[in-house]
Write an enzyme that holds these catalytic residues in place. Structure first.
Site, PDB file in Angstrom:
ATOM      1  CB  CYS A   1      38.587 -30.687 -11.145  1.00  0.00           C
ATOM      2  SG  CYS A   1      37.547 -31.586  -9.994  1.00  0.00           S
TER       3      CYS A   1
ATOM      4  CG  HIS B   1      36.553 -30.102 -14.805  1.00  0.00           C
ATOM      5  ND1 HIS B   1      36.735 -31.449 -14.581  1.00  0.00           N
ATOM      6  CD2 HIS B   1      35.996 -29.607 -13.662  1.00  0.00           C
ATOM      7  CE1 HIS B   1      36.307 -31.751 -13.371  1.00  0.00           C
ATOM      8  NE2 HIS B   1      35.852 -30.656 -12.796  1.00  0.00           N
TER       9      HIS B   1
ATOM     10  CG  ASN C   1      34.113 -33.596 -11.275  1.00  0.00           C
ATOM     11  OD1 ASN C   1      35.240 -33.940 -11.644  1.00  0.00           O
ATOM     12  ND2 ASN C   1      33.898 -32.482 -10.609  1.00  0.00           N
TER      13      ASN C   1
HETATM   14  N1  COA Z   1      19.015 -34.540  -5.361  1.00  0.00           N
HETATM   15  C1  COA Z   1      17.945 -33.781  -5.086  1.00  0.00           C
HETATM   16  N2  COA Z   1      18.052 -32.553  -4.535  1.00  0.00           N
HETATM   17  C2  COA Z   1      19.290 -32.103  -4.266  1.00  0.00           C
HETATM   18  C3  COA Z   1      20.433 -32.853  -4.527  1.00  0.00           C
HETATM   19  C4  COA Z   1      20.259 -34.122  -5.113  1.00  0.00           C
HETATM   20  N3  COA Z   1      21.312 -34.916  -5.411  1.00  0.00           N
HETATM   21  N4  COA Z   1      21.520 -32.132  -4.168  1.00  0.00           N
HETATM   22  C5  COA Z   1      21.056 -30.971  -3.680  1.00  0.00           C
HETATM   23  N5  COA Z   1      19.713 -30.964  -3.736  1.00  0.00           N
HETATM   24  C6  COA Z   1      18.796 -29.914  -3.307  1.00  0.00           C
HETATM   25  C7  COA Z   1      19.413 -29.002  -2.281  1.00  0.00           C
HETATM   26  O1  COA Z   1      19.315 -29.564  -0.984  1.00  0.00           O
HETATM   27  C8  COA Z   1      18.576 -27.770  -2.433  1.00  0.00           C
HETATM   28  O2  COA Z   1      17.387 -27.930  -1.731  1.00  0.00           O
HETATM   29  P1  COA Z   1      16.815 -26.701  -0.873  1.00  0.00           P
HETATM   30  O3  COA Z   1      16.543 -25.612  -1.880  1.00  0.00           O
HETATM   31  O4  COA Z   1      15.608 -27.296  -0.255  1.00  0.00           O
HETATM   32  O5  COA Z   1      17.888 -26.330   0.093  1.00  0.00           O
HETATM   33  C9  COA Z   1      18.247 -27.749  -3.920  1.00  0.00           C
HETATM   34  O6  COA Z   1      18.483 -29.079  -4.398  1.00  0.00           O
HETATM   35  C10 COA Z   1      19.063 -26.791  -4.715  1.00  0.00           C
HETATM   36  O7  COA Z   1      20.409 -26.888  -4.265  1.00  0.00           O
HETATM   37  P2  COA Z   1      21.582 -26.157  -4.980  1.00  0.00           P
HETATM   38  O8  COA Z   1      22.863 -26.506  -4.293  1.00  0.00           O
HETATM   39  O9  COA Z   1      21.252 -24.719  -5.203  1.00  0.00           O
HETATM   40  O10 COA Z   1      21.487 -26.897  -6.368  1.00  0.00           O
HETATM   41  P3  COA Z   1      22.268 -26.567  -7.650  1.00  0.00           P
HETATM   42  O11 COA Z   1      21.328 -26.319  -8.742  1.00  0.00           O
HETATM   43  O12 COA Z   1      23.345 -25.562  -7.380  1.00  0.00           O
HETATM   44  O13 COA Z   1      22.979 -27.947  -7.943  1.00  0.00           O
HETATM   45  C11 COA Z   1      25.151 -28.904  -7.671  1.00  0.00           C
HETATM   46  C12 COA Z   1      23.850 -28.534  -6.987  1.00  0.00           C
HETATM   47  C13 COA Z   1      26.085 -29.519  -6.631  1.00  0.00           C
HETATM   48  C14 COA Z   1      24.853 -29.893  -8.762  1.00  0.00           C
HETATM   49  C15 COA Z   1      25.719 -27.607  -8.261  1.00  0.00           C
HETATM   50  O14 COA Z   1      25.801 -26.633  -7.271  1.00  0.00           O
HETATM   51  C16 COA Z   1      27.073 -27.797  -8.830  1.00  0.00           C
HETATM   52  O15 COA Z   1      27.250 -28.450  -9.844  1.00  0.00           O
HETATM   53  N6  COA Z   1      28.080 -27.172  -8.214  1.00  0.00           N
HETATM   54  C17 COA Z   1      29.422 -27.259  -8.699  1.00  0.00           C
HETATM   55  C18 COA Z   1      29.962 -28.590  -8.322  1.00  0.00           C
HETATM   56  C19 COA Z   1      31.269 -28.818  -8.917  1.00  0.00           C
HETATM   57  O16 COA Z   1      31.483 -28.501 -10.043  1.00  0.00           O
HETATM   58  N7  COA Z   1      32.150 -29.393  -8.120  1.00  0.00           N
HETATM   59  C20 COA Z   1      33.417 -29.772  -8.528  1.00  0.00           C
HETATM   60  C21 COA Z   1      34.195 -28.601  -8.912  1.00  0.00           C
HETATM   61  S1  COA Z   1      35.506 -29.113  -9.825  1.00  0.00           S
END
Ligand code: COA
Length: 335
Positions: free
Chosen positions: A116, A257, A287
């Protein structure tokens, strides 16, 4: 430093596929909810390119708009850099495909892979070639069909990403102290395992096994990426201000970003930048990888009241797979 030749952004164009994939569409595909996606990421919908079209298709359309706006013909381009992780094919590069499609007869160029941060790294590279005096007109494109790598049964990734492209034209700025003034770029391969596509390269070429294992899809450890993104994107954005003797108050717009609303908010807060100075369009596009920063820049320049005028400071920042991250300081300039 004062009399150094710099590059400036003369024009911009974009392409967004028409097809929208909404949160309610995703609710039918995976175990998720509109409420979860909006509250955890800020995304409501994203665009998806129709199958059979590739990265170059979007890049050509973004370029056409960019060059038409400037009244510049493709034959005048010296350089084309395409930031992408989803080229049409492994080789030739999308830059070569684009060069041929638009008829940029004298340009050379290449693709740049930095997740990204692809657009920001490409922008920095092109700007420095302009600074050197070897290049006068450079096209910098961010184009990604990330939907081609997404597993639409994986709720951790499929809610986040969308397709899009944007292009900018860089030229030499003839007034000292304006244009692209500073870049603060970093990589850390130790975090590469948190966000990657394992299959399809020379280490794990496509085979029945790689397909069966889902190795051609984006793998993401969301929490690990989130933690690094919040820290590093904030750090580089603050650092670039400090080392140029500026504070958040001096900045007209922060153009980050678009990975997650919470990452953007954290960076803006660390910089001391008010909400209304932060460009956010993640709700509409998700994204879009290499296209994310230039698509936000497009909105800042062409779709908002009170666009930047000569002398305004803008900070661009990105974070991505690699891990890669960086920031850019520019002082807006117009001929
Ligand atoms: N819908 C519902 N629940 C979801 C889900 C979705 N789409 N995706 C994940 N979950 C669940 C997980 O399974 C987890 O459940 P659990 O606690 O029973 O294991 C819970 O939600 C929390 O997961 P977590 O990964 O801690 O959530 P989060 O608040 O960190 O959000 C992202 C997940 C992916 C949105 C977040 O981690 C994120 O934005 N990460 C960076 C991603 C990014 O920027 N990527 C590109 C980089 S350039």
């Amino acid at each position: 430093m004062e009399n150094k030749r710099t590059a400036y952004i003369r024009s911009i164009g974009r392409f967004l596929p028409e097809k929208k994939l909404t949160n309610s569409d995703l609710e039918k595909l995976v175990d998720t909810s509109n409420e979860w996606i909006v509250s955890r990421t800020g995304i409501s919908e994203r665009r998806i390119l129709e199958p059979g079209l590739g990265c170059s298709y979007m890049a050509v359309r973004a370029t056409d708009e960019c060059l038409e706006r400037a009244g510049v013909s493709p034959e005048e381009l010296d350089l084309i850099i395409v930031g992408t992780v989803t080229p049409d094919m492994l080789f030739p590069s999308t830059a070569c495909l684009l060069q041929n499609m638009i008829g940029a007869k004298k340009a050379w160029g290449f693709d740049l892979s930095a997740g990204c941060s692809g657009f920001l790294f490409s922008l920095s590279t092109a700007a420095q070639l302009i600074e050197s005096g070897r290049v006068n007109k450079a096209l910098v494109v961010g184009s990604d069909v990330i939907s081609s790598l997404i597993d639409y049964t994986d709720r951790g990734t499929c809610v986040i990403f969308g397709d899009g492209a944007a292009a900018v034209l860089l030229e030499a700025c003839t007034e000292p102290g304006y244009g692209l003034l500073d870049f603060n770029l970093h990589i850390d391969g130790a975090g590469g395992e948190f966000l990657c596509v394992k299959g399809g390269g020379s280490l794990r070429p496509a085979s029945h096994e790689t397909v069966d294992n889902g190795e051609h899809y984006v793998y993401q450890d969301g929490r690990a990426v989130f933690k690094s993104a919040v820290t590093e994107m904030s750090n580089v954005s603050v650092e670039i201000l400090e080392r140029n003797g500026l504070t958040g108050k001096d900045v007209k717009l922060f153009i980050p970003h678009q990975a997650n609303n919470r990452i953007i908010e954290a960076a803006a807060k660390r910089m001391g930048i008010e909400e209304e100075k932060v460009i956010v369009n993640i709700n509409k596009y998700g994204n879009t990888v290499s296209a994310s920063v230039p698509l936000a820049l497009y909105e800042a320049l062409l779709e908002r009241d009170n666009p930047p005028v000569k002398g305004d400071y803008l900070v661009l920042a990105a974070f991505g797979a690699g891990l890669t991250w960086g920031s850019t300081l520019l002082r807006w300039w117009e001929k």
